[in-house]
Motif scaffolding. Structure first.
Motif, PDB file in Angstrom:
ATOM      1  N   MET A   1       0.844  -1.178   0.000  1.00 24.89           N
ATOM      2  CA  MET A   1       0.000   0.000   0.000  1.00 24.89           C
ATOM      3  C   MET A   1       0.886   1.237   0.000  1.00 24.89           C
ATOM      4  SD  MET A   1      -3.172   1.135   0.050  1.00 24.89           S
ATOM      5  CE  MET A   1      -4.138  -0.247   0.643  1.00 24.89           C
ATOM      6  N   ASP A   2       0.555   2.219  -0.837  1.00 23.84           N
ATOM      7  CA  ASP A   2       1.319   3.450  -0.950  1.00 23.84           C
ATOM      8  C   ASP A   2       1.277   4.194   0.382  1.00 23.84           C
ATOM      9  OD1 ASP A   2       2.618   5.691  -1.687  1.00 23.84           O
ATOM     10  OD2 ASP A   2       1.306   6.206  -3.375  1.00 23.84           O
TER      11      ASP A   2
ATOM     12  N   LEU B   1      -3.673  -0.679  12.016  1.00 24.20           N
ATOM     13  CA  LEU B   1      -2.854   0.133  11.112  1.00 24.20           C
ATOM     14  C   LEU B   1      -1.773  -0.711  10.444  1.00 24.20           C
ATOM     15  CD1 LEU B   1      -2.403   3.091  10.180  1.00 24.20           C
ATOM     16  CD2 LEU B   1      -0.786   3.326  12.062  1.00 24.20           C
ATOM     17  N   LEU B   2      -1.168  -1.630  11.178  1.00 19.96           N
ATOM     18  CA  LEU B   2      -0.118  -2.480  10.617  1.00 19.96           C
ATOM     19  C   LEU B   2      -0.694  -3.562   9.711  1.00 19.96           C
ATOM     20  CD1 LEU B   2       2.143  -2.923  13.787  1.00 19.96           C
ATOM     21  CD2 LEU B   2       2.589  -1.480  11.786  1.00 19.96           C
ATOM     22  N   ALA B   3      -1.921  -4.018  10.002  1.00 22.78           N
ATOM     23  CA  ALA B   3      -2.512  -5.096   9.212  1.00 22.78           C
ATOM     24  C   ALA B   3      -3.053  -4.608   7.878  1.00 22.78           C
ATOM     25  CB  ALA B   3      -3.637  -5.762  10.001  1.00 22.78           C
ATOM     26  N   ALA B   4      -3.409  -3.327   7.795  1.00 21.03           N
ATOM     27  CA  ALA B   4      -4.057  -2.807   6.589  1.00 21.03           C
ATOM     28  C   ALA B   4      -3.222  -2.993   5.315  1.00 21.03           C
ATOM     29  CB  ALA B   4      -4.426  -1.341   6.792  1.00 21.03           C
TER      30      ALA B   4
ATOM     31  N   ASP C   1      -7.850   6.233   0.931  1.00 17.67           N
ATOM     32  CA  ASP C   1      -7.763   7.412   1.787  1.00 17.67           C
ATOM     33  C   ASP C   1      -8.856   7.409   2.852  1.00 17.67           C
ATOM     34  OD1 ASP C   1      -9.682   7.636  -0.193  1.00 17.67           O
ATOM     35  OD2 ASP C   1      -9.502   9.819  -0.338  1.00 17.67           O
ATOM     36  N   VAL C   2     -10.071   6.994   2.461  1.00 11.20           N
ATOM     37  CA  VAL C   2     -11.172   6.926   3.430  1.00 11.20           C
ATOM     38  C   VAL C   2     -10.902   5.833   4.461  1.00 11.20           C
ATOM     39  CG1 VAL C   2     -13.643   6.505   3.710  1.00 11.20           C
ATOM     40  CG2 VAL C   2     -12.823   7.794   1.740  1.00 11.20           C
ATOM     41  N   THR C   3     -10.373   4.695   4.000  1.00 15.08           N
ATOM     42  CA  THR C   3     -10.091   3.589   4.908  1.00 15.08           C
ATOM     43  C   THR C   3      -9.078   3.987   5.965  1.00 15.08           C
ATOM     44  OG1 THR C   3     -10.509   2.007   3.121  1.00 15.08           O
ATOM     45  CG2 THR C   3      -9.338   1.196   5.051  1.00 15.08           C
ATOM     46  N   TYR C   4      -8.002   4.629   5.541  1.00 13.09           N
ATOM     47  CA  TYR C   4      -6.989   5.040   6.501  1.00 13.09           C
ATOM     48  C   TYR C   4      -7.450   6.208   7.360  1.00 13.09           C
ATOM     49  CZ  TYR C   4      -3.344   1.869   5.036  1.00 13.09           C
ATOM     50  OH  TYR C   4      -2.619   0.731   4.814  1.00 13.09           O
ATOM     51  N   THR C   5      -8.396   6.976   6.878  1.00 14.36           N
ATOM     52  CA  THR C   5      -9.002   8.002   7.727  1.00 14.36           C
ATOM     53  C   THR C   5      -9.712   7.355   8.900  1.00 14.36           C
ATOM     54  OG1 THR C   5      -9.320   9.523   5.867  1.00 14.36           O
ATOM     55  CG2 THR C   5     -10.711   9.866   7.798  1.00 14.36           C
TER      56      THR C   5
ATOM     57  N   VAL D   1     -12.372  -3.267  19.461  1.00 16.51           N
ATOM     58  CA  VAL D   1     -12.752  -2.245  18.477  1.00 16.51           C
ATOM     59  C   VAL D   1     -11.879  -2.352  17.227  1.00 16.51           C
ATOM     60  CG1 VAL D   1     -12.937   0.221  18.029  1.00 16.51           C
ATOM     61  CG2 VAL D   1     -13.625  -0.693  20.256  1.00 16.51           C
ATOM     62  N   GLY D   2     -10.560  -2.318  17.414  1.00 17.81           N
ATOM     63  CA  GLY D   2      -9.667  -2.423  16.268  1.00 17.81           C
ATOM     64  C   GLY D   2      -9.703  -3.789  15.623  1.00 17.81           C
ATOM     65  N   GLY D   3      -9.796  -4.847  16.448  1.00 16.88           N
ATOM     66  CA  GLY D   3      -9.847  -6.192  15.899  1.00 16.88           C
ATOM     67  C   GLY D   3     -11.066  -6.426  15.042  1.00 16.88           C
ATOM     68  N   ALA D   4     -12.218  -5.900  15.474  1.00 18.28           N
ATOM     69  CA  ALA D   4     -13.453  -6.087  14.710  1.00 18.28           C
ATOM     70  C   ALA D   4     -13.429  -5.335  13.390  1.00 18.28           C
ATOM     71  CB  ALA D   4     -14.651  -5.636  15.543  1.00 18.28           C
ATOM     72  N   LEU D   5     -12.615  -4.273  13.313  1.00 14.95           N
ATOM     73  CA  LEU D   5     -12.544  -3.498  12.079  1.00 14.95           C
ATOM     74  C   LEU D   5     -11.671  -4.167  11.018  1.00 14.95           C
ATOM     75  CD1 LEU D   5     -12.332   0.183  13.367  1.00 14.95           C
ATOM     76  CD2 LEU D   5     -14.115  -0.801  11.921  1.00 14.95           C
ATOM     77  N   ILE D   6     -10.846  -5.136  11.410  1.00 14.54           N
ATOM     78  CA  ILE D   6      -9.982  -5.799  10.424  1.00 14.54           C
ATOM     79  C   ILE D   6     -10.803  -6.578   9.398  1.00 14.54           C
ATOM     80  CG2 ILE D   6      -8.204  -7.562  10.129  1.00 14.54           C
ATOM     81  CD1 ILE D   6      -6.923  -6.586  12.696  1.00 14.54           C
ATOM     82  N   PRO D   7     -11.715  -7.498   9.788  1.00 14.03           N
ATOM     83  CA  PRO D   7     -12.555  -8.142   8.768  1.00 14.03           C
ATOM     84  C   PRO D   7     -13.524  -7.174   8.105  1.00 14.03           C
ATOM     85  CG  PRO D   7     -13.313  -8.745  10.969  1.00 14.03           C
ATOM     86  CD  PRO D   7     -12.011  -8.034  11.134  1.00 14.03           C
ATOM     87  N   THR D   8     -13.891  -6.111   8.829  1.00 11.22           N
ATOM     88  CA  THR D   8     -14.797  -5.111   8.251  1.00 11.22           C
ATOM     89  C   THR D   8     -14.147  -4.415   7.068  1.00 11.22           C
ATOM     90  OG1 THR D   8     -15.761  -4.737  10.438  1.00 11.22           O
ATOM     91  CG2 THR D   8     -16.187  -3.069   8.763  1.00 11.22           C
ATOM     92  N   ILE D   9     -12.905  -4.015   7.243  1.00 12.00           N
ATOM     93  CA  ILE D   9     -12.194  -3.288   6.190  1.00 12.00           C
ATOM     94  C   ILE D   9     -11.705  -4.240   5.097  1.00 12.00           C
ATOM     95  CG2 ILE D   9     -10.069  -2.007   5.726  1.00 12.00           C
ATOM     96  CD1 ILE D   9     -10.468  -0.612   8.410  1.00 12.00           C
ATOM     97  N   ALA D  10     -11.203  -5.411   5.497  1.00 12.00           N
ATOM     98  CA  ALA D  10     -10.600  -6.323   4.517  1.00 12.00           C
ATOM     99  C   ALA D  10     -11.632  -7.013   3.650  1.00 12.00           C
ATOM    100  CB  ALA D  10      -9.754  -7.363   5.232  1.00 12.00           C
TER     101      ALA D  10
END
Length: 502
Positions: A1-2, A128-131, A353-357, A311-320
């Protein structure tokens, strides 16, 4: 990822308005979490209409910080009232309330605050590291894999929901059915609209969300409004724990944070599961187990660091994958849908950009939690004294305003109330509304990817077996259903008895 996209997300969050949104959302989340009977999911559903007129970064920052704040706020009522403000704070009651009875309410709240901050920060940086790794994987996903992901999401959420597997899948199937109301995107013909022009555009996700999560809680508060009021314990000691106390608790906090991140990765689980798991592990590793349940600070630190790490863990499958890890993350996906951003594996690629926001908003929200928590935890005790009947009336009023504000339509207000009554009936029947919400989100993704896959395969269903990724995902979906059935448990019973004997 850039890396430029990562910095773009950081820049989007690090503005005056967005920092103010984070601090305001955190404060509101703490107050909501401190009110017994309310939940972060309900607050997110109520505030979602407010993000319509906001910039995407501002709206996501406010919702993410509210989610983080409510995860901590639930411990306030748990410690002071012996009533968990949110389900994820149930384990905190066991040692938090005895500490308050011993005149250590401030110490218990301080340990809860710092444990929540550390757990949430660890999960935020893990996200942040998994993204970047997730971004390199999801490029392999096409329509066939997207359909398999949607099926997996429905089956996992259904099988892990409260109650039986049948109830969970029933709720998810209702959500899929409701998602088909409106114009068919392929043929342009209306479906299940009953010649009502208000339904031609489909049922608004936000309308259903507000009704399903907010109205049932308001009605439950009305039911319990005649119960005797509980008096909160007074805070007479210092809120900030001593460095030596935190240092002694740090191994417990770090272990519990890891548990929270891992549990959050599993769609359908939540902060309550992680809290009990972390509490049990803290007790297992303790030298003196007899102190647990009698006011042991470790019994407060473990569940609080775990439920914020979810919170962060649940967002990993959400984003991926576009599979919400919890009902709260489903609302965050709804916020993206309001901005015209469809969930799914392409989220990281097309809307990096939205994802990292969103990711940076979660990271900064935990820092805001520490600042706001130190300033307003003692003041938030006041909200525990608000009568349940008043809170219920305020919730219903906000529901009506929020539903009307979407399209200035009284029809959608009536639709919201209808979903609310249906959600109340579901709760009384022991059926969780969370799978229904997931069905509403994944329904369009499943339908579109299915139609595209059939076009690719020339109408042959065997096309879904041509992708190894799809085969694995569909296989996991089948196993997720079978493992919760009585027959499957009966088959595994002899093997479990042998392992126990061994």
């Amino acid at each position: 990822m850039d890396t430029s996209i990562v910095m773009t997300g950081l820049t989007n969050v690090f503005t005056f308005y967005n920092i103010a949104a984070i601090l305001g959302g955190t404060l509101l989340g703490i107050f909501v979490g401190a009110m017994p009977g309310l939940s972060a999911t309900m607050a997110l559903a109520l505030l979602l209409p407010l993000t319509f007129s906001m910039d995407t970064a501002t709206g996501l920052s406010m919702l993410a910080s509210l989610y983080v704040g409510a995860s901590y706020g639930g411990s306030i009522a748990a410690i002071l009232l012996r009533t968990p403000g949110t389900p994820s704070a149930a384990a905190t009651v066991l040692d938090g309330f005895p500490m308050s009875q011993q005149g250590q309410a401030g110490k218990a709240l301080g340990i809860s605050l710092f444990a929540s901050f550390i757990g949430g920060s660890i999960s935020g940086f893990a996200l942040l590291l998994a993204a970047p790794l997730l971004g390199s994987i999801v490029v392999e996903f096409g329509p066939i894999e997207l359909f398999a992901i949607a099926v997996l999401g429905i089956t996992i959420i259904g099988s892990l929901a409260q109650g039986s597997v049948v109830n969970g899948l029933f709720s998810g199937m209702i959500g899929l059915l409701v998602s088909t109301v409106g114009m068919d995107l392929t043929t342009g013909t209306p479906r299940m609209a009953f010649d009502n022009i208000n339904l031609f555009s489909g049922i608004s996700f936000t309308v259903a969300l507000i009704g399903l999560f907010s109205i049932p809680q308001a009605l439950s508060l009305v039911e319990n409004s005649n119960a005797p009021a509980k008096v909160a314990s007074r805070i007479t000691d210092r809120l900030i724990p001593k460095w030596g106390e935190l240092k002694a608790l740090m191994p417990n906090i770090l272990r519990s944070s890891g548990i929270g991140v891992i549990v959050g990765l599993i769609p359908g689980t939540g902060g309550d599961t992680a809290s009990w798991f972390a509490y049990n592990e803290a007790k297992r590793f303790a030298k003196d187990k007899s102190r647990f349940g009698n006011g042991d600070p470790a019994g407060v630190a473990a569940p609080e660091s775990a439920n914020n790490a979810v919170v962060g863990g649940a967002l990993i499958p959400t984003i991926a994958l576009g599979i919400p890890g919890s009902s709260a993350t489903a609302i965050l996906l709804g916020a993206l849908m309001v901005q015209g951003i469809l969930p799914g594996p392409n989220l990281l690629i097309d809307y990096g950009d939205v994802t990292y926001t969103l990711i940076w908003a979660v990271v900064f929200a935990n820092l805001g939690l520490l600042v706001v928590g130190l300033m307003f935890t003692k003041a938030s005790v006041m909200v525990t004294r608000i009568p349940d009947g008043f809170i219920a009336c305020a919730i219903i009023a906000l529901c009506i305003i929020g539903a009307y504000a979407i399209n200035n339509s009284l029809f959608e207000v009536g639709l919201m109330l209808g979903f609310g009554l249906f959600g109340y009936w579901l709760s009384k029947a022991g059926v969780s509304p969370a799978p229904m919400v997931i069905g509403l989100i994944l329904g369009p993704v499943m339908e579109n990817s299915f139609q595209q896959s059939m076009l690719i395969g020339g109408g042959e269903y065997s096309i879904f077996l041509s992708s190894p990724i799809a085969v694995v995902l569909l296989g996991i979906a089948v196993l997720s259903i079978l493992q919760a059935t009585p027959f499957f448990r009966w088959v595994l019973a002899p093997f479990r008895r042998r392992s126990q004997m061994a």
